[in-house]
Design an enzyme around this catalytic site. Structure first.
Site, PDB file in Angstrom:
ATOM      1  CB  THR A  94      -0.918  -0.002   1.242  1.00 43.99           C
ATOM      2  OG1 THR A  94      -1.726  -1.187   1.211  1.00 43.99           O
ATOM      3  CG2 THR A  94      -1.809   1.223   1.262  1.00 43.99           C
ATOM      4  CE  LYS A 170      -5.319  -1.849   0.876  1.00 47.21           C
ATOM      5  NZ  LYS A 170      -4.267  -2.796   0.968  1.00 47.21           N
TER       6      LYS A 170
END
Length: 171
Positions: A94, A170
């Site tokens: 991420t 995300k």
């Protein structure tokens, strides 16, 4: 197809074992000797540094952040210089959306493809080969990564053609 998984932690171990179960020749990389031993016990090949992974068609990087991804690819034992032209890097960490375009440009200098592909689902989903992947990249990157994605993910969302779009979703 020969694939690699870097980071044999909660998510990476499940992904690496799912690749083995799918019949992919799989090498795992982790600095932790216990993680390497566990992957070898599952039937995989394990190494302690990215540069020892050998030639790969695709590599899934499941580390914590952009700095670790950079270290894996471009650090002292970096993988980017070892991969054959045309290989695909599936970046699963991420990160902020501005990181993947920069990573794509650096990988392109080595003739490598990038799939900006952050993952979710936790350790249980990873162990079952049922992660969710929010991916962005070229059609060539998706095509090259397809067997790897099929092995590790229940759902692959094709967000778009531009690295950074997966990270944006995300976030």
């Amino acid at each position: 197809m020969r694939v690699g998984v870097i980071g044999l932690g909660a998510m990476g171990m499940g992904a690496a074992r799912s690749c083995l179960a799918a019949g992919l020749a799989t090498v795992g990389c982790d600095m932790n000797p216990a993680a390497r031993a566990a992957f070898e016990a599952a039937g995989g090949e394990a190494v302690d540094r990215p540069s020892a992974m050998g030639a790969l068609d695709a590599v899934l990087i499941l580390v914590v952040n952009a700095a670790q991804t950079d270290s894996v690819l471009f650090g002292g034992d970096g993988l980017a210089a070892c991969l054959p032209a045309g290989a695909v890097v599936v970046a699963g960490a991420t990160t902020s959306p501005d990181y993947p375009p920069k990573l794509a440009a650096r990988l392109a200098e080595h003739g490598l493809l990038l799939l900006d592909a952050p993952v979710s689902g936790g350790a249980a989903k990873a162990a079952a080969g049922e992660m969710t992947v929010m991916a962005a990249g070229s059609e060539a990157a998706f095509a090259k990564a397809e067997p790897l994605l099929d092995a590790v993910a229940e759902r692959v969302y094709r967000i778009g053609p531009t690295p950074g779009q997966g990270a944006a979703i995300k976030m």
